[in-house]
Design a protein around this motif. Structure first.
Motif, PDB file in Angstrom:
ATOM      1  N   ARG A 354       0.847  -1.183   0.000  1.00  7.15           N
ATOM      2  CA  ARG A 354       0.000   0.000   0.000  1.00  7.15           C
ATOM      3  C   ARG A 354       0.892   1.245   0.000  1.00  7.15           C
ATOM      4  N   LEU A 355       0.575   2.212  -0.823  1.00  3.75           N
ATOM      5  CA  LEU A 355       1.320   3.467  -0.939  1.00  3.75           C
ATOM      6  C   LEU A 355       2.770   3.261  -1.362  1.00  3.75           C
ATOM      7  N   SER A 356       3.051   2.127  -2.010  1.00  9.38           N
ATOM      8  CA  SER A 356       4.431   1.864  -2.394  1.00  9.38           C
ATOM      9  C   SER A 356       4.587   1.960  -3.905  1.00  9.38           C
ATOM     10  N   GLN A 456       8.299  10.142 -19.523  1.00  9.92           N
ATOM     11  CA  GLN A 456       8.017   8.936 -18.730  1.00  9.92           C
ATOM     12  C   GLN A 456       8.159   9.266 -17.254  1.00  9.92           C
ATOM     13  N   THR A 457       7.247   8.760 -16.482  1.00 11.41           N
ATOM     14  CA  THR A 457       7.337   8.950 -15.043  1.00 11.41           C
ATOM     15  C   THR A 457       6.795   7.704 -14.344  1.00 11.41           C
ATOM     16  N   SER A 458       7.143   7.566 -13.084  1.00 16.49           N
ATOM     17  CA  SER A 458       6.642   6.424 -12.317  1.00 16.49           C
ATOM     18  C   SER A 458       5.453   6.858 -11.485  1.00 16.49           C
ATOM     19  N   GLY A 459       4.581   5.909 -11.193  1.00 17.29           N
ATOM     20  CA  GLY A 459       3.454   6.189 -10.312  1.00 17.29           C
ATOM     21  C   GLY A 459       3.941   6.597  -8.934  1.00 17.29           C
ATOM     22  N   HIS A 460       3.137   7.431  -8.261  1.00 17.53           N
ATOM     23  CA  HIS A 460       3.514   7.863  -6.915  1.00 17.53           C
ATOM     24  C   HIS A 460       3.299   6.748  -5.896  1.00 17.53           C
ATOM     25  N   PHE A 461       2.166   6.057  -6.004  1.00 12.50           N
ATOM     26  CA  PHE A 461       1.822   5.050  -5.003  1.00 12.50           C
ATOM     27  C   PHE A 461       1.665   3.663  -5.611  1.00 12.50           C
ATOM     28  N   SER A 462       2.253   3.453  -6.792  1.00 17.31           N
ATOM     29  CA  SER A 462       2.201   2.134  -7.402  1.00 17.31           C
ATOM     30  C   SER A 462       3.396   2.026  -8.346  1.00 17.31           C
ATOM     31  N   PRO A 463       3.862   0.799  -8.621  1.00 13.85           N
ATOM     32  CA  PRO A 463       5.011   0.646  -9.514  1.00 13.85           C
ATOM     33  C   PRO A 463       4.618   0.708 -10.983  1.00 13.85           C
TER      34      PRO A 463
END
Lengths: 480, 459
Positions: A354-356, A456-463
Motif C-alpha cells: 500500500r502506498l508503495s 516517462q514517469t513512475s506512479g507515486h503510489f504504485s510501480p
C-alpha cells in the motif's frame, strides 16, 4: 527432509535468473509435499545505489540489497499467502500459507500454465550494472554545476541519482517457470532561487531502464530545473477566479490520470460500483480523441516486462479508446471473480505494498496498470497545442493530486509553478492558484488536445510506468 | 552479527558508525463486502550500517545475511563515504550526545499476537456488519493491520539500545451512491499499542458514524471557490499542522534552503494564540516511539510557542550544522532506509473557544472535517489539504454540505490568520507521511478558525 543452505543470488550474478527459478522450484516442491494442491513462488532479488544532493553539495551516499519470496498455495479451492526471506525457512512459510488458505474464501482460482511471452526490449542495460561510486558522484557534480550555470545564486536544495538492478522469477506447480532481469536509473535536481522577497523553485527529473541519452547529460537536467525556477520569478497574480483552459505538464497530467482515471478502470472496482466508469463498458465516456492504454510491452517502458507478477504474458490493453470504455484491467483473481473467468485476465497482477511505488515479494498480486500510455489520437507539437489557447495557464506542478476523489473524479489541487498562456504563447509566470474540476467530465466535454512531446514517469503510489503528454483541458475552475 | 559489524567498521578507520538490526512481524487482512480477500502474514529481518568517514556519509542495508553480504556492504559504505568526503563543500559532523544504553520494549496492553486470526477476521466482519444495511453503500472494504518491530541500535560511540513496539490499525472504506452521485469515505482507528485502541472506540461504531456522514455528502454541492473563513475540525487541523508547519520545521529542509521558516527562529511566524508541538511521547500516538533512529530519546518538541518559532525538528547531523540541540526526530521507514528528519505526532495546542463561539460572526465560510491528505511546497510555503466532509457556513450557521473541499494558502500568512482555537483538542486519525520514505504519524489539534483561506471550489 529439506536440504539446508539455499542461497538467493544477487541480481548481478551470472545465471541469477536460473538460480532463482531453481530455488523457486524447490519451494513449490516443499509446498506440494506439505499439503498444498498447487503452489507458486515469486522471487525477487535487487540491489542499488543512490547519491543525494544537499544544498548544492553531495549529501548521503548509500546502497543496499534486498531479496525475498512470496508464496501462494491453493488447498480446497482456497488461496493462502506468506512471505519470507530465507529459502531455508520455506517449510514454515508453507505452513503459514496453508493456515491462511484454511480461512479464505472458496473460488475457482488456479495458477497460469505458462506459454509464450512477448519480447520486450529496453528493460536491461549492462552499462547500469557497471555504474559505481565514481560515476554517481560525477553525475551529482554535473547536476549541480548545470543548475548553477543558469543562475549563480541558485541553490540546488535536493535531487539525486540512483541506479539498480533486479531479477524477478516466478514458477508454479502448473509448469510456469519464467524470469526477467531489469535495470533502472533516475536522476533529478530541485532548485530554489531567492531574490529579495521572492522564492522560486524548479524541478526536473528523468527516469529510464537504460543508460539512455538524457542520462548522459546530467548538467542539462540541472540547467532545466534552474531555468524553470528563474522563469517563475516575478509571478503575477492570476486575478479573479474563473473557468479557463489549463495545459498540464506531463508529470501533472500523469498524476491526475494515475489517481483518478486509472483506478476507475480496475475490473474489481468497476464491478463493485466503486468507479465512475462502473457499468460503462462500451459506452462513450470521453472525447473520442483521448485514449488510455496499458502497454507493458512498450520498449523501455518504466513498468514494462514480458509478464506480470503472476506470470501471465504481457499484452496491450486498450482501456479508453475511440471515446469508449474498451476494457477493464483484471488480475487473475479479479478475472475469476468479476470478469467471468481466467480468459478475462489482462496480465495486470502487480505485487506492491500500500502506498508503495516499488514491486515487492511481501504482498500477493493485486490489480494494477503496469505501463500506462495516454494522450490524443491527433497529438500536436506543444507549440501548436498552446497556439489553440487564447487565455489559459500552463501548470508545471500539482500539489495534492493524491487527495482527489477517485470515486467521483473531483479534484481540487494547488499549482505553484505555472505560466500564463496569452494568445497562444507563454506570457510570464503566474502566482500559485487552485485548480478544481471533475476529471471524467472534463475528459468528456472539455478535452482540447495533447502534445506529441511525452515524458516517462513512475506512479507515486504504485510501480506503474506512465508515458504522459502535455494535456490541455478547458473549463477548469481556477482560483487565484 | 551487529557487534561484529561495528568492530569491523572501527577497524576500517571510520570516524563514526552505527548499526540498526531490525526484526519485523506483520499481519494484514482485507475484507471486501464481508468476504476475506487478503490475509498476509510475514516476517523479515534486515540490517543497515551507516558510516561517517572524513566528513562523508556512507550507508548500506541488506536482508541477506549470507555469503559475506553484510561485510561487503560495510566495505561499500566505507568506500562511498570516503569518496564522497572529498566532494562535500562542508564536512559532516554529529552533535554530541551521551551514548544511550537502554531497553525500551513497549508491550501493548492487549497484544495482537494473543488474538487469533479468527478474532481479527471477526473484527472486520463486525465493521462490515455495522454498515452493510445502509442502502446507499455500494461497497465496503474493511482492513486490519498489525506490525511489531524490534530494533537493536549500536554505535561506535558505545550506544546500545534495544527497542520494540507494536502498531495496530483498523480501517473501513465505503463507496456510497444514490441518484445525486457517488462518493467515498474512510474511517480509521489505531495507534501504537494493541487492541486496547478498539476498546476506547470500537471500529464498527466509527464505521457507522463515518458511513452516515459519507451518505450526507452525496447530496453535497460543489464548494464556492475563493478566499473565505475556514473552520477545520481537529483531524483536519492536524493535517494542516503537519503539512504547513511540520514539514517546514524539519531541520534537513531548513538546512537545504528548502524551508520558508529558515532564519525564523525567535521570530513571530504565527498568531500569538498558536503553539505547535511535535511529541513522540504521546501514549498510543501512531507516530510515537521511545528512541529515534539516532539513539536519542523521543521527546516533546515545542516548534512554535505563542506564535514564535522556537525550534526545528532535528537529528544529530542537522542539529550540528544549524547549532541546535538534537531533539530525537531521526526516523527511517525500515532497516533499508537511512534516517531522515521526520515528524511523530504533530499538533496545535488547544484554545479556549467553545465550538459555537468559533462560528460567531462568520458571514460566509466553510466548516471542513476529516481529511483526504495534503501536500506542501516548503520552500515557497504553499500548501494544500483536502477535507473528507465539508459544510457551508452562512451567517454563523452550518447550512448545507459541500463536496470535495480543498484549502490552500501560504504558511506564514495562514498561521497569522488563525484567529481562534477551540477547547476540544483531539488527536486525529492515524496517518502515513511520505517524504521519500513512508512513516506512521499522528496529528491533531483543536477546531481551528482560519481567516482568508483559499478554498478551491468549482461553483
Amino acid at each position: 527432509m529439506q536440504a539446508a543452505g539455499l542461497r538467493i543470488p544477487g541480481p548481478t550474478e551470472k545465471d541469477s535468473v536460473d538460480s532463482l527459478l531453481s530455488i523457486g522450484e524447490r519451494i513449490v516442491e516443499t509446498a506440494l509435499s506439505g499439503g498444498a494442491e498447487s503452489a507458486e513462488a515469486f522471487l525477487l532479488s535487487g540491489i542499488g545505489e543512490s547519491y543525494s544532493i544537499e544544498k548544492s553539495s553531495i549529501g548521503y551516499t548509500g546502497g543496499g540489497g534486498e531479496s525475498g519470496i512470496g508464496l501462494r498455495v491453493i488447498k480446497d479451492r482456497r488461496v493462502g499467502f506468506a512471505y519470507f526471506t530465507e529459502p531455508d525457512d520455506r517449510s514454515a512459510a508453507v505452513e503459514g500459507a496453508l493456515d491462511v488458505a484454511r480461512r479464505g474464501q472458496k473460488g475457482d482460482f488456479s495458477f497460469p500454465t505458462g506459454g509464450s511471452f512477448p519480447t520486450v526490449n529496453g528493460l536491461y542495460d549492462p552499462k547500469i550494472d557497471q555504474l559505481g561510486t565514481e560515476e554517481g558522484l560525477a553525475i551529482i557534480e554535473s547536476l549541480i554545476s548545470g543548475a548553477r550555470e543558469v543562475h549563480k545564486g541558485a541553490t540546488v536544495s535536493g535531487g539525486s541519482v540512483g541506479f539498480g538492478t533486479d531479477v524477478v522469477a516466478i514458477c508454479n506447480s502448473e509448469g510456469l517457470s519464467v524470469g526477467e532481469r531489469g535495470t533502472s536509473m533516475g536522476m533529478s535536481a530541485y532548485v530554489v532561487l531567492k531574490e529579495g522577497d521572492q522564492v522560486a523553485t524548479g524541478w526536473k527529473s528523468h527516469e529510464a531502464n537504460t543508460y539512455c541519452e538524457p542520462m548522459r547529460d546530467p548538467a542539462a537536467i540541472g540547467r532545466e530545473a534552474s531555468e524553470q525556477a528563474k522563469a517563475t520569478l516575478d509571478a503575477e497574480p492570476f486575478g479573479e477566479g474563473r473557468k479557463t483552459t489549463v495545459v498540464f505538464h506531463p508529470h501533472a497530467a500523469a498524476a491526475l490520470v494515475e489517481f483518478i482515471t486509472v483506478p476507475a478502470l480496475f475490473g474489481d472496482k468497476a464491478a463493485r460500483g466503486e468507479s465512475h466508469y462502473s457499468g460503462k463498458l462500451g459506452e462513450e465516456v470521453v472525447d473520442p480523441r483521448f485514449f488510455v492504454t496499458d502497454d507493458p510491452t512498450r520498449t523501455g517502458g518504466l513498468g514494462a516486462g514480458a509478464f506480470d507478477d503472476e506470470g501471465l504474458a504481457s499484452r496491450v490493453v486498450p482501456l479508453l479508446a475511440e471515446g469508449r470504455v474498451d476494457s477493464y484491467l483484471y488480475d487473475l483473481g479479479g478475472a475469476h471473480e468479476y470478469g467471468g473467468g481466467s480468459e478475462a485476465a489482462t496480465a495486470s497482477g502487480v505485487r506492491s505494498g500500500r502506498l508503495s511505488d516499488s514491486r515487492t515479494y511481501k504482498d500477493p498480486p493485486g490489480v494494477s496498470a503496469r505501463n500506462v500510455v495516454f494522450g490524443a489520437t491527433d497529438p500536436r507539437p506543444l507549440e501548436r497545442l498552446l497556439a489553440h489557447v487564447e487565455d489559459g495557464i500552463l501548470a508545471h506542478d500539482l500539489l495534492g493530486a493524491h487527495t482527489a476523489n477517485p470515486t467521483s473524479g473531483d479534484f481540487s489541487v494547488s499549482s505553484t509553478t505555472l505560466f500564463r498562456i496569452k494568445d497562444g504563447v507563454l506570457a510570464g509566470a503566474v502566482a500559485p492558484v487552485m485548480l478544481a474540476g471533475n476529471l471524467p467530465e472534463l475528459l468528456r466535454g472539455s478535452f482540447v488536445g495533447a502534445s506529441v512531446e511525452v515524458e516517462q514517469t513512475s506512479g507515486h503510489f504504485s510501480p506503474t510506468g506512465i508515458e504522459a503528454p502535455y494535456l490541455a483541458l478547458s473549463d477548469i475552475h481556477v482560483v487565484g | 552479527m551487529e557487534e561484529r559489524l561495528l568492530e569491523m567498521a572501527a577497524k576500517r578507520g571510520v570516524d563514526f558508525a552505527d548499526v540498526r538490526l531490525e526484526e519485523t512481524r506483520r499481519l494484514s487482512l482485507e475484507m471486501k463486502d464481508g468476504k476475506l480477500k487478503k490475509a498476509i502474514p510475514g516476517s523479515e529481518r534486515g540490517i543497515s550500517v551507516r558510516v561517517l568517514v572524513d566528513g562523508g556519509w556512507g550507508f548500506y542495508s541488506t536482508n541477506r545475511f549470507d555469503n559475506g553480504e553484510v561485510e561487503a556492504g560495510l566495505d561499500k559504505a566505507v568506500r562511498m563515504a570516503r569518496a564522497s568526503a572529498g566532494a562535500r563543500t562542508e564536512k559532516a559532523e554529529l552533535a554530541e550526545i551521551d551514548a544511550p544504553h537502554a531497553t525500551a520494549i513497549w508491550t501493548p496492553e492487549k497484544p495482537p499476537e494473543k488474538r487469533t486470526l479468527e478474532e481479527k477476521s471477526d473484527l472486520l466482519s463486525d465493521m462490515y456488519g455495522a454498515v452493510k444495511d445502509l442502502p446507499e453503500l455500494v461497497s465496503v472494504t474493511t482492513a486490519y493491520g498489525e506490525t511489531t518491530v524490534r530494533h537493536r541500535y549500536l554505535s561506535t560511540e558505545g550506544a546500545d539500545l534495544s527497542t520494540g513496539l507494536t502498531r495496530i490499525l483498523a480501517q473501513t472504506h465505503f463507496i456510497a451512491k444514490n441518484e445525486h452521485g457517488i462518493t467515498s469515505g474512510r474511517a480509521r482507528i489505531g495507534g501504537t499499542g494493541g487492541f486496547e485502541h478498539f476498546d476506547r472506540e470500537h471500529p464498527a461504531d466509527k464505521a457507522v458514524e463515518t458511513a452516515r456522514v459519507t451518505i450526507t455528502q452525496l447530496s453535497a454541492k460543489s464548494a464556492p471557490g475563493g478566499k473565505m473563513t475556514v473552520i477545520a475540525d481537529p483531524d483536519l487541523t492536524g493535517v494542516f499542522t503537519h503539512e504547513a508547519v511540520g514539514h517546514a520545521s524539519e531541520a534537513d529542509l531548513v538546512l537545504a534552503g528548502d524551508s520558508c521558516l529558515e532564519g525564523m527562529l525567535g521570530k513571530q511566524v504565527a498568531n500569538e494564540i498558536v503553539t505547535v508541538v511535535d511529541d513522540s511521547t504521546l501514549p498510543g500516538g501512531y507516530g510515537s516511539f521511545a528512541f529515534d533512529d539516532n539513539g536519542i530519546p523521543g521527546q516533546r518538541k515545542v516548534l512554535i510557542e505563542s506564535g514564535i518559532q522556537k525550534d526545528f525538528m532535528s537529528d544529530r547531523y542537522t542539529a550540528k550544522r544549524l547549532g541546535l540541540v538534537p531533539n530525537g526526530a531521526a526516523r527511517a521507514e525500515s532497516y533499508a532506509h537511512r534516517p531522515l528528519v521526520r515528524m511523530s505526532n504533530t499538533f496545535i495546542e488547544g484554545g479556549d473557544h467553545s465550538f459555537e463561539e468559533l462560528f460567531e460572526g462568520v458571514k460566509t465560510g466553510v466548516y471542513a472535517k476529516g481529511t483526504r491528505g495534503g501536500q506542501v511546497d516548503t520552500a515557497k510555503g504553499g500548501f494544500q489539504f483536502s477535507a473528507q466532509e465539508a459544510y457551508l457556513i452562512e451567517n454563523g450557521e452550518i447550512t448545507r454540505p459541500l463536496r470535495d473541499v480543498s484549502v490552500s494558502g501560504t504558511i506564514l500568512t495562514t498561521l497569522k490568520n488563525i484567529d481562534a482555537l477551540g477547547n476540544d483538542w483531539a488527536l486525529g486519525d492515524p496517518g502515513i507521511c511520505g517524504k521519500g520514505q513512508m512513516v506512521p504519524v499522528g496529528d491533531g489539534g483543536p477546531t481551528t478558525r482560519i481567516r482568508d483561506a483559499i478554498v478551491g471550489g468549482s461553483s
